[in-house]
Every structure is written in structure tokens, then in C-alpha cells.
Design an enzyme around this catalytic site. Structure first.
Site, PDB file in Angstrom:
ATOM      1  N   ASP A  37       0.811  -1.212   0.000  1.00  0.00           N
ATOM      2  CA  ASP A  37       0.000   0.000   0.000  1.00  0.00           C
ATOM      3  C   ASP A  37       0.853   1.274   0.000  1.00  0.00           C
ATOM      4  O   ASP A  37       0.366   2.358   0.326  1.00  0.00           O
ATOM      5  CB  ASP A  37      -0.956   0.009   1.195  1.00  0.00           C
ATOM      6  CG  ASP A  37      -0.226  -0.062   2.539  1.00  0.00           C
ATOM      7  OD1 ASP A  37       1.014  -0.284   2.523  1.00  0.00           O
ATOM      8  OD2 ASP A  37      -0.873   0.080   3.581  1.00  0.00           O
ATOM      9  N   HIS A 240      23.596   2.857 -19.441  1.00  0.00           N
ATOM     10  CA  HIS A 240      22.514   3.090 -18.499  1.00  0.00           C
ATOM     11  C   HIS A 240      22.787   2.357 -17.177  1.00  0.00           C
ATOM     12  O   HIS A 240      21.875   1.772 -16.583  1.00  0.00           O
ATOM     13  CB  HIS A 240      21.177   2.646 -19.096  1.00  0.00           C
ATOM     14  CG  HIS A 240      20.719   3.516 -20.223  1.00  0.00           C
ATOM     15  ND1 HIS A 240      19.785   3.110 -21.145  1.00  0.00           N
ATOM     16  CD2 HIS A 240      21.069   4.774 -20.581  1.00  0.00           C
ATOM     17  CE1 HIS A 240      19.579   4.087 -22.026  1.00  0.00           C
ATOM     18  NE2 HIS A 240      20.354   5.093 -21.694  1.00  0.00           N
ATOM     19  N   ASP A 257      26.197  10.825 -14.369  1.00  0.00           N
ATOM     20  CA  ASP A 257      25.150  11.356 -15.239  1.00  0.00           C
ATOM     21  C   ASP A 257      23.940  11.583 -14.343  1.00  0.00           C
ATOM     22  O   ASP A 257      23.273  10.627 -13.932  1.00  0.00           O
ATOM     23  CB  ASP A 257      24.851  10.345 -16.350  1.00  0.00           C
ATOM     24  CG  ASP A 257      23.877  10.881 -17.392  1.00  0.00           C
ATOM     25  OD1 ASP A 257      23.091  11.786 -17.074  1.00  0.00           O
ATOM     26  OD2 ASP A 257      23.893  10.370 -18.539  1.00  0.00           O
ATOM     27  N   ASP A 268      20.010  17.779 -17.226  1.00  0.00           N
ATOM     28  CA  ASP A 268      20.646  16.507 -17.585  1.00  0.00           C
ATOM     29  C   ASP A 268      22.124  16.783 -17.828  1.00  0.00           C
ATOM     30  O   ASP A 268      22.500  17.332 -18.862  1.00  0.00           O
ATOM     31  CB  ASP A 268      19.971  15.952 -18.848  1.00  0.00           C
ATOM     32  CG  ASP A 268      20.420  14.546 -19.202  1.00  0.00           C
ATOM     33  OD1 ASP A 268      21.267  13.998 -18.495  1.00  0.00           O
ATOM     34  OD2 ASP A 268      19.908  14.012 -20.203  1.00  0.00           O
ATOM     35  N   HIS A 347      25.966   6.022 -29.410  1.00  0.00           N
ATOM     36  CA  HIS A 347      24.698   6.730 -29.227  1.00  0.00           C
ATOM     37  C   HIS A 347      24.731   8.086 -29.923  1.00  0.00           C
ATOM     38  O   HIS A 347      25.779   8.539 -30.403  1.00  0.00           O
ATOM     39  CB  HIS A 347      24.359   6.884 -27.740  1.00  0.00           C
ATOM     40  CG  HIS A 347      25.376   7.657 -26.939  1.00  0.00           C
ATOM     41  ND1 HIS A 347      25.459   9.032 -26.945  1.00  0.00           N
ATOM     42  CD2 HIS A 347      26.349   7.233 -26.097  1.00  0.00           C
ATOM     43  CE1 HIS A 347      26.415   9.423 -26.135  1.00  0.00           C
ATOM     44  NE2 HIS A 347      26.992   8.354 -25.615  1.00  0.00           N
ATOM     45  N   HIS A 351      19.465  15.204 -27.283  1.00  0.00           N
ATOM     46  CA  HIS A 351      18.010  15.059 -27.380  1.00  0.00           C
ATOM     47  C   HIS A 351      17.353  16.333 -26.862  1.00  0.00           C
ATOM     48  O   HIS A 351      17.982  17.180 -26.233  1.00  0.00           O
ATOM     49  CB  HIS A 351      17.541  13.842 -26.573  1.00  0.00           C
ATOM     50  CG  HIS A 351      18.045  13.816 -25.145  1.00  0.00           C
ATOM     51  ND1 HIS A 351      17.481  14.580 -24.142  1.00  0.00           N
ATOM     52  CD2 HIS A 351      19.071  13.133 -24.566  1.00  0.00           C
ATOM     53  CE1 HIS A 351      18.131  14.351 -23.003  1.00  0.00           C
ATOM     54  NE2 HIS A 351      19.106  13.487 -23.243  1.00  0.00           N
ATOM     55  N   HIS A 358      13.979  13.213 -21.758  1.00  0.00           N
ATOM     56  CA  HIS A 358      13.942  13.029 -23.209  1.00  0.00           C
ATOM     57  C   HIS A 358      12.628  13.656 -23.659  1.00  0.00           C
ATOM     58  O   HIS A 358      11.591  12.990 -23.728  1.00  0.00           O
ATOM     59  CB  HIS A 358      14.039  11.545 -23.585  1.00  0.00           C
ATOM     60  CG  HIS A 358      15.362  10.949 -23.224  1.00  0.00           C
ATOM     61  ND1 HIS A 358      15.541  10.094 -22.156  1.00  0.00           N
ATOM     62  CD2 HIS A 358      16.595  11.102 -23.776  1.00  0.00           C
ATOM     63  CE1 HIS A 358      16.808   9.740 -22.077  1.00  0.00           C
ATOM     64  NE2 HIS A 358      17.470  10.340 -23.042  1.00  0.00           N
ATOM     65  N   GLU A 381      26.023  15.606 -25.678  1.00  0.00           N
ATOM     66  CA  GLU A 381      26.652  14.598 -24.821  1.00  0.00           C
ATOM     67  C   GLU A 381      27.459  13.544 -25.584  1.00  0.00           C
ATOM     68  O   GLU A 381      27.106  12.366 -25.581  1.00  0.00           O
ATOM     69  CB  GLU A 381      25.588  13.904 -23.978  1.00  0.00           C
ATOM     70  CG  GLU A 381      24.373  13.424 -24.768  1.00  0.00           C
ATOM     71  CD  GLU A 381      23.349  12.729 -23.893  1.00  0.00           C
ATOM     72  OE1 GLU A 381      23.722  11.805 -23.156  1.00  0.00           O
ATOM     73  OE2 GLU A 381      22.168  13.110 -23.951  1.00  0.00           O
ATOM     74  N   TYR A 385      33.631   4.974 -25.128  1.00  0.00           N
ATOM     75  CA  TYR A 385      33.481   3.860 -24.186  1.00  0.00           C
ATOM     76  C   TYR A 385      34.318   2.685 -24.686  1.00  0.00           C
ATOM     77  O   TYR A 385      34.044   2.128 -25.749  1.00  0.00           O
ATOM     78  CB  TYR A 385      32.005   3.456 -24.082  1.00  0.00           C
ATOM     79  CG  TYR A 385      31.090   4.645 -23.905  1.00  0.00           C
ATOM     80  CD1 TYR A 385      30.825   5.180 -22.645  1.00  0.00           C
ATOM     81  CD2 TYR A 385      30.518   5.261 -25.024  1.00  0.00           C
ATOM     82  CE1 TYR A 385      30.002   6.288 -22.494  1.00  0.00           C
ATOM     83  CE2 TYR A 385      29.698   6.372 -24.880  1.00  0.00           C
ATOM     84  CZ  TYR A 385      29.444   6.881 -23.618  1.00  0.00           C
ATOM     85  OH  TYR A 385      28.642   7.979 -23.481  1.00  0.00           O
ATOM     86  N   ARG A 403      31.957  10.444 -20.774  1.00  0.00           N
ATOM     87  CA  ARG A 403      30.890  11.222 -21.412  1.00  0.00           C
ATOM     88  C   ARG A 403      30.867  12.608 -20.768  1.00  0.00           C
ATOM     89  O   ARG A 403      31.089  12.739 -19.565  1.00  0.00           O
ATOM     90  CB  ARG A 403      29.530  10.533 -21.245  1.00  0.00           C
ATOM     91  CG  ARG A 403      28.390  11.254 -21.951  1.00  0.00           C
ATOM     92  CD  ARG A 403      27.146  10.378 -22.095  1.00  0.00           C
ATOM     93  NE  ARG A 403      26.542   9.972 -20.836  1.00  0.00           N
ATOM     94  CZ  ARG A 403      26.603   8.739 -20.334  1.00  0.00           C
ATOM     95  NH1 ARG A 403      27.288   7.797 -20.988  1.00  0.00           N
ATOM     96  NH2 ARG A 403      26.029   8.435 -19.190  1.00  0.00           N
ATOM     97  N   GLU A 405      28.340  16.000 -20.809  1.00  0.00           N
ATOM     98  CA  GLU A 405      27.006  16.421 -21.245  1.00  0.00           C
ATOM     99  C   GLU A 405      26.627  17.760 -20.625  1.00  0.00           C
ATOM    100  O   GLU A 405      26.791  17.964 -19.422  1.00  0.00           O
ATOM    101  CB  GLU A 405      25.968  15.367 -20.845  1.00  0.00           C
ATOM    102  CG  GLU A 405      24.541  15.736 -21.204  1.00  0.00           C
ATOM    103  CD  GLU A 405      23.565  14.652 -20.781  1.00  0.00           C
ATOM    104  OE1 GLU A 405      22.435  14.629 -21.308  1.00  0.00           O
ATOM    105  OE2 GLU A 405      23.921  13.826 -19.910  1.00  0.00           O
TER     106      GLU A 405
END
Length: 436
Positions: A37, A240, A257, A268, A347, A351, A358, A381, A385, A403, A405
Site C-alpha cells: 500500500d 545506463h 550522469d 541533464d 549513441h 536530445h 527526453h 553529450e 566507451y 561522457r 554532457e
């Protein structure tokens, strides 16, 4: 915050686009159970928020252009002192009109009796079909009720249109008030990243660094705009990564990130820095390359440039640098044509950003990339890798994930980087960490 008059202007603009023979129906986000709950923290549906600023669940907005009794109608919960003692304040129907600028408001319990009558006589229904299957069935039940009365002269709608075709184009262009909130969101996130850099030491756990981010977010009345990524060493190569539970090792990089959400608007930001405060030669070479790619990409975030221009700028810079470092072989032209860079950079470079991380809005129009215009906001970004088990790569490069960004407003002048409060130049990062 955004003035109520702006929400009203948005509703009027959407109704003009929909036409006088249409009805627009937008439900609020449902509450979601976490377990048993206990609920997840409530977050309003972005489209519903964009049109109302109303933060309560169990609500439905109906826009009925040309309705003499009032065009904007909100169905919402009634005031209830007992429930408010348990769950907090409710605006009720009076608050919906007085505080949120609705023309009319009704108890949500009465929607089955009222909304079919609003649908009747309308040629088109604008709605997000497929987003909430339960509400889809309820809406179709209302439409079928109108259809059942055709012999009595009822006029059911004959067309159903995806609301996103109209609404998401509106959301793509940020107002001055929205940009103020996004600057604030980015400022909070930047402060959080700086705090995390200063706190990081070898031997810490990734979740300890995540806690530093969350402290800053909540200190300023913000929440994470998505689950933070705090990846040390090879974890930074997982795009991710979400576990955030590994020990940070001396000599590794840490990729963070993380963005803040302030008043429903997202930031972001990604930064990659050495756990011990000093980049190794290999880390520095790759880091400087990613930074050069990001700078080249940001320079393309200008009115009149196609959306993919800044991705292409980043790809060209990264590919050239990877060749110079010996990680790619052959000419720049052949590597670009064969997309060999995708082994290290898989990638896109950014965006849309706004109420959603996004954010909504088409990237292509009539098959061509959309042209950037003033008031749009994007992320930039690029990354590299090199997994710990990547074959054909010298060992000294393996296990490095980088990375960088930032959040960028398309402006009439230079691109406005609203996340610049956290350093990204390698020398500046090392100086900040040396002063811990």
C-alpha cells in the site's frame, strides 16, 4: 514559477489549433503503487501539467472550443477535510477556478454523467491513445454512449486524433518562464556535480557519491529528473548503469550522469573525472578528445542548423581523434563512411530537454531533420566507451568510459550553456579536486 496566465494562453492556443468542432481530453497521471500500500512519489503527467499547472491525481482536463458556458473544464477531487488530514490539501472545484483559471470545474465522480455530453456534437477527439489503457476504455465507453443515441439525434465524433501532433510541437518551444525554470534546474544540478567531485575519494562506494547529489537536489527543493548514474571505472562504459554499488578505485575515472527536476522541469548533466583527482595520460587523451567533440557540437546548436548537425560535428571530431590515437585505422573519410567510430561511440549526441528528460517533439519533419529554432533546448553529450574486454585495443585504453554532457538553449546569439556551473576542462577539474 509559471504565471497562471501562461497556462491559460497555452490552453487557448491548443484549442485554436484543434478547431471549434473538436474536444481535447487530457487525464492526469495515475498514482502508482511501489509495493503493497506504499506509493511512489507522485509526479504529474507532463502534458497535463503543461496545460494546467495542477498537481493532483484523479483529474481530467476537457477543452471544448466555443462552449458558451466555458471552454476549459477540470474534473478533480472535491475538498474533503478527513482525507486532507491524511493526504494533504486539495484545491477542489473552487480552487480549480480561482487558483488555476478554469472556466468550470466538477467533481471527478460526476465525469461519467457530464463528459459524454461534452463529447456529443464534436467532430474530433484529441487524446493520447495507448498511453493509459484503462482510461482508453473509459473514453471509448463515453463515445459509445453517444453513439447509442444517434437515433435520438446525437452526433458522435467521427475522428480520433493523436494529441501529440498538436501539443508536443507547442512544448518544443520554451517560453521565457520555462527557460528561467530550466536555468534553475541546471544550476541545482551543477552544484550537485561540484559537491560530488569534492566528496569523491578512493575507497568510497558509488552510492555514497550518489548521496551527495541527492543532498543538493533536496536542499533546493528539487528531485532527480531520472535515476542517477554513478559509474566508476568500467561501470562508466555501461550507458545506463544504475546499480551504483561498487567501490571506487584509485586510478579509475568516475562518470556521473545526473540531473535535477525543479518545478517539473528537467536538467541533464554528465561529467567524468578521476577518483584520485588526477587523470592518467590515457584518460587525459581520451577526455580531451571528448571535450573537443562536445565544444565542436555545441557550436552547431544555432538557429537554422538541422538537428543532426551537432551530432555530425561530434562524430567527425571523435573519429579524427581516434585515428590520431591509433584506435582507428585508415582515412577520416573511410572511417566516417563505414561508421567505425560506433565501436567506441554508439549513441547520438543529444536530445530535446524540457518537462521530460527526453522531451517531446519530432526530430524529423517531412523526412528531414528539424531545423533548430530559438527557444528550443537540447543536450549535447558525446562520449567514448572502451570496455574492459574490448578486443583489438591495447590494454592501457581498456575500461575507460567518458561522457561529457551539457544543457544548451538555442538562442539568437551564441548557444547558451545553462549547465556551465560545473567545470569540464580537465585542468579545472583537477584544480577543484586538489582543493578538497
Amino acid at each position: 514559477m509559471i504565471d497562471g496566465r501562461e497556462f491559460s494562453r497555452r490552453r487557448r492556443q491548443l484549442m485554436r489549433m484543434a478547431g471549434r468542432d473538436a474536444i481535447v481530453i487530457v487525464p492526469s497521471a495515475p498514482e502508482q503503487l511501489r509495493n503493497n500500500d506504499a506509493h511512489y512519489p507522485y509526479r504529474q503527467d507532463s502534458d497535463f501539467h503543461y496545460l494546467t499547472g495542477f498537481g493532483e491525481p484523479d483529474s481530467v482536463l476537457a477543452l471544448v472550443p466555443g462552449r458558451k458556458q466555458g471552454e476549459t473544464i477540470l474534473f478533480c477531487r472535491e475538498r474533503d477535510p478527513t482525507r486532507e488530514q491524511w493526504d494533504g490539501y486539495r484545491a477542489g472545484q473552487e480552487g480549480a477556478v480561482a487558483q488555476f483559471g478554469m472556466d468550470d470545474a466538477f467533481p471527478i465522480e460526476d465525469i461519467d454523467d457530464i463528459l459524454p455530453g461534452l463529447i456529443e456534437g464534436r467532430s474530433r477527439v484529441y487524446y493520447h491513445f495507448g498511453r493509459d489503457s484503462d482510461f482508453d476504455l473509459v473514453l471509448m465507453g463515453w463515445v459509445n454512449r453517444v453513439r447509442s443515441l444517434i437515433r435520438q439525434g446525437a452526433r458522435p465524433p467521427h475522428e480520433f486524433v493523436a494529441l501529440s501532433h498538436l501539443l508536443h510541437d507547442l512544448r518544443l518551444y520554451k517560453s521565457h518562464a520555462e527557460l528561467r525554470l530550466m536555468r534553475k534546474s541546471a544550476q541545482i544540478a551543477a552544484e550537485a556535480h561540484v559537491r560530488a567531485m569534492r566528496a569523491t575519494r578512493p575507497g568510497m562506494n558509488e552510492h555514497e557519491v550518489e548521496a551527495e547529489l541527492l543532498h543538493t537536489f533536496r536542499k533546493h527543493g528539487a528531485v532527480p529528473s531520472y535515476e542517477p548514474i554513478v559509474g566508476g571505472g568500467a561501470n562508466g562504459c555501461v550507458l545506463h548503469y544504475r546499480a551504483n554499488n561498487s567501490i571506487l578505485r584509485d586510478g579509475d575515472l568516475l562518470l556521473i550522469d545526473a540531473g535535477a527536476e525543479f518545478s517539473c522541469y528537467a536538467s541533464d548533466i554528465t561529467r567524468t573525472f578521476p577518483v584520485n583527482g588526477r587523470y592518467t595520460p590515457e584518460q587525459r587523451a581520451l577526455y580531451d578528445l571528448v571535450l573537443a567533440a562536445q565544444i565542436a557540437a555545441i557550436d552547431e546548436v544555432r538557429p537554422g542548423r538541422p538537428f543532426d548537425a551537432y551530432h555530425e560535428a561530434a562524430v567527425r571530431t571523435l573519429t579524427k581523434g581516434l585515428i590520431e590515437l591509433g584506435l582507428l585505422k585508415g582515412s577520416l573519410k573511410s572511417n566516417l563512411e563505414e561508421h567505425t567510430y560506433r565501436k567506441f561511440y554508439m549513441h547520438k549526441t543529444g536530445h530535446w530537454l524540457g518537462l521530460d528528460v527526453h522531451d517531446v517533439g519530432d526530430y524529423r519533419v517531412d523526412g528531414e531533420f528539424r531545423v533548430l529554432e530559438t527557444g528550443m533546448v537540447v543536450t549535447v553529450e558525446p562520449g567514448i566507451y572502451i570496455g574492459p574486454d574490448m578486443k583489438g585495443v591495447p590494454a592501457r585504453w581498456r575500461g575507460i568510459g567518458i561522457r561529457i554532457e551539457d544543457d544548451v538553449i538555442v538562442s539568437n546569439d551564441e548557444p547558451e550553456v545553462i549547465s556551465s556551473g560545473v567545470p569540464k576542462d580537465a585542468d579545472e577539474i583537477e584544480a577543484l579536486m586538489a582543493a578538497r
